[in-house]
Scaffold this motif. Structure first.
Motif, PDB file in Angstrom:
ATOM      1  N   ILE A  21       0.524  -1.272  -0.048  1.00  0.00           N
ATOM      2  CA  ILE A  21       0.033   0.047   0.048  1.00  0.00           C
ATOM      3  C   ILE A  21       0.800   1.431   0.042  1.00  0.00           C
ATOM      4  O   ILE A  21       0.568   2.081  -0.832  1.00  0.00           O
ATOM      5  N   MET A  22       2.171   1.295   0.896  1.00  0.00           N
ATOM      6  CA  MET A  22       2.963   2.559   0.867  1.00  0.00           C
ATOM      7  C   MET A  22       3.395   2.522  -0.453  1.00  0.00           C
ATOM      8  O   MET A  22       3.860   3.632  -0.711  1.00  0.00           O
ATOM      9  N   GLU A  23       4.043   1.616  -0.937  1.00  0.00           N
ATOM     10  CA  GLU A  23       4.734   1.731  -2.283  1.00  0.00           C
ATOM     11  C   GLU A  23       3.685   2.083  -3.423  1.00  0.00           C
ATOM     12  O   GLU A  23       3.990   3.193  -4.144  1.00  0.00           O
ATOM     13  N   SER A  24       2.460   1.742  -3.368  1.00  0.00           N
ATOM     14  CA  SER A  24       1.694   2.204  -4.473  1.00  0.00           C
ATOM     15  C   SER A  24       1.388   3.451  -4.495  1.00  0.00           C
ATOM     16  O   SER A  24       1.257   4.352  -5.290  1.00  0.00           O
ATOM     17  N   GLY A  25       1.126   3.981  -2.928  1.00  0.00           N
ATOM     18  CA  GLY A  25       0.949   5.221  -2.579  1.00  0.00           C
ATOM     19  C   GLY A  25       1.958   6.299  -3.162  1.00  0.00           C
ATOM     20  O   GLY A  25       1.612   7.540  -3.782  1.00  0.00           O
ATOM     21  N   LEU A  26       3.342   5.922  -2.732  1.00  0.00           N
ATOM     22  CA  LEU A  26       4.304   6.713  -3.248  1.00  0.00           C
ATOM     23  C   LEU A  26       4.537   6.970  -4.670  1.00  0.00           C
ATOM     24  O   LEU A  26       4.777   7.948  -5.125  1.00  0.00           O
ATOM     25  N   GLN A  27       4.068   5.886  -5.368  1.00  0.00           N
ATOM     26  CA  GLN A  27       4.274   5.913  -6.850  1.00  0.00           C
ATOM     27  C   GLN A  27       3.199   6.954  -7.463  1.00  0.00           C
ATOM     28  O   GLN A  27       3.330   7.685  -8.326  1.00  0.00           O
ATOM     29  N   TYR A  28       1.690   6.665  -7.110  1.00  0.00           N
ATOM     30  CA  TYR A  28       0.679   7.665  -7.336  1.00  0.00           C
ATOM     31  C   TYR A  28       0.870   9.181  -6.933  1.00  0.00           C
ATOM     32  O   TYR A  28       0.337   9.969  -7.684  1.00  0.00           O
ATOM     33  N   GLU A  29       1.572   9.230  -5.597  1.00  0.00           N
ATOM     34  CA  GLU A  29       1.595  10.607  -5.361  1.00  0.00           C
ATOM     35  C   GLU A  29       2.620  11.547  -6.371  1.00  0.00           C
ATOM     36  O   GLU A  29       2.640  12.496  -6.263  1.00  0.00           O
TER      37      GLU A  29
END
Length: 367
Positions: free
Chosen positions: A334-342
């Motif tokens: 979830i964190m890695e996905s959030g970092l990419q989308y941000e």
């Protein structure tokens, strides 16, 4: 294809709205080197040699892409593209890619419409407790009924209430002195009123997110009773309130908590430590005590103080050793996905925190 999922090469699906983006996905299928004779073979040569094998290769790649999407919780793939590529030693493959998403079907207000709203305020004494407002109708008019929890199993004949609706824009509509009649509920725990016409426009129904009910009077065969108490507002989010009700009952409004001197029941009533059961709803303290050892809510509160996903991830890493190993990987993803989308879509703080909360709520039967 055998898998049930929506797939399109476009960026949207007609009749559906994209609810959540779940990330880029890809898959591939490879044909053996004996499929191509000669190291200089190109796509046109392959297509002429064996169309059936090429089609099977394509289907294998697409099916694998769909399985990947489903593992991420998607029900659709948008932007699907396909690339034919030669590999080493004369082998040949097909690469398929796209974006996994969650989509919702767009409702048509000309059809019959239906919505249920949990009541987000409550009383902590033994009066009929409104727990749900049900709205039902069509493009012409909307009717509504009230569902209540009847702790005393009284023969409730009618309730006079103020009903306050809130929509997604936080705009409020208050309807004063609505009379709900209960004609077919005798001595039941959960009672439902008859339908009455509401003042909600059909076009506004899908925008509603919240309902509050203030009880003014209620009538029984023994008499008419006034309720002058001020109701308490629920502090849980809509999703967390729904999860709590599914696990603890439709009248549940608060998570169990105690400081050793008092304990708060799921019905919201605060009991003294010596009371083994709640004096309002009758729940036994031992049956609702949480057994969770990790206080994820403390972690969530600290995450809410941060601004960006990279800071939220730092908070997670401070707690990671205390978290059950079964959910660590999911939280990190979830964190890695959030970092990419941000990087491309702006601040993802709220989305990431909501997903983290859902992980813990789904994993714990005691919350």
């Amino acid at each position: 294809m055998a898998e049930s999922i929506l797939v399109t090469t476009g960026s949207s699906i007609e009749g559906y709205s994209i609810h959540e983006y779940l990330g880029f996905i890809s898959s591939q299928a490879i044909l053996g080197s004996n499929f191509i004779s000669g190291i200089a073979a190109n796509v046109a040569d392959v297509a002429r040699k064996d169309t059936a094998k090429l089609e099977q290769c394509r289907e294998d790649a697409e099916n694998q892409l769909i399985k990947t999407a489903k593992k991420r919780g998607a029900n659709a793939i948008i932007g699907m593209s396909m690339t034919y590529a030669p590999f080493e030693a004369g082998s040949f493959g097909i690469i398929v890619s796209g974006t996994a998403v969650k989509v919702n079907k767009i409702a048509n207000v000309t059809d019959n419409v239906h919505k249920e709203l949990y009541v987000t305020n409550y009383y902590t004494r033994l009066v009929p407790r409104p727990v749900k407002v049900v709205l039902d109708g069509n493009s012409q008019s909307i009717n509504m009924k009230l569902v209540c929890y009847n702790y005393n199993h009284e023969d409730i004949q009618a309730l006079r209430c103020d009903v306050e609706y809130t929509n997604l824009y936080d705009e409020r509509l208050v309807v004063k002195n609505v009379d709900f009649v209960f004609s077919e509920n005798i001595n039941l725990s959960v009672i439902e009123s008859d339908f009455i016409q509401s003042k909600i426009a059909p076009s506004d129904l899908l925008l509603l997110k919240d309902a509050k009910v203030t009880l003014n009077k209620y009538a029984t065969p023994r008499g008419v009773y006034a309720c002058n108490d001020v109701p308490i507002n629920v502090t849980l989010s809509s999703r967390r309130l729904q999860t709590l009700k599914e696990k603890r009952g439709i009248d549940a409004v608060e998570k169990y908590k105690t400081d050793g001197m008092i304990w708060t029941c799921n019905c919201g009533h605060v009991n003294e430590a010596g009371s083994e059961e709640c004096i309002v709803c009758g729940r036994k303290q031992k049956d609702i005590m949480t057994k969770a050892t990790f206080n994820y809510e403390e972690m969530i509160d600290r995450m809410k103080e941060k601004e960006y996903v990279v800071e939220i991830k730092d908070v997670l890493m401070q707690y990671i050793k205390e978290i059950d190993s079964g959910v660590r990987l999911e939280l990190l993803e979830i964190m890695e996905s959030g970092l990419q989308y941000e990087k491309t879509r702006g601040n993802m703080k709220e989305t990431v925190i909501e997903k983290v909360e859902k992980v813990f709520e789904d994993a714990s039967v005691d919350d």
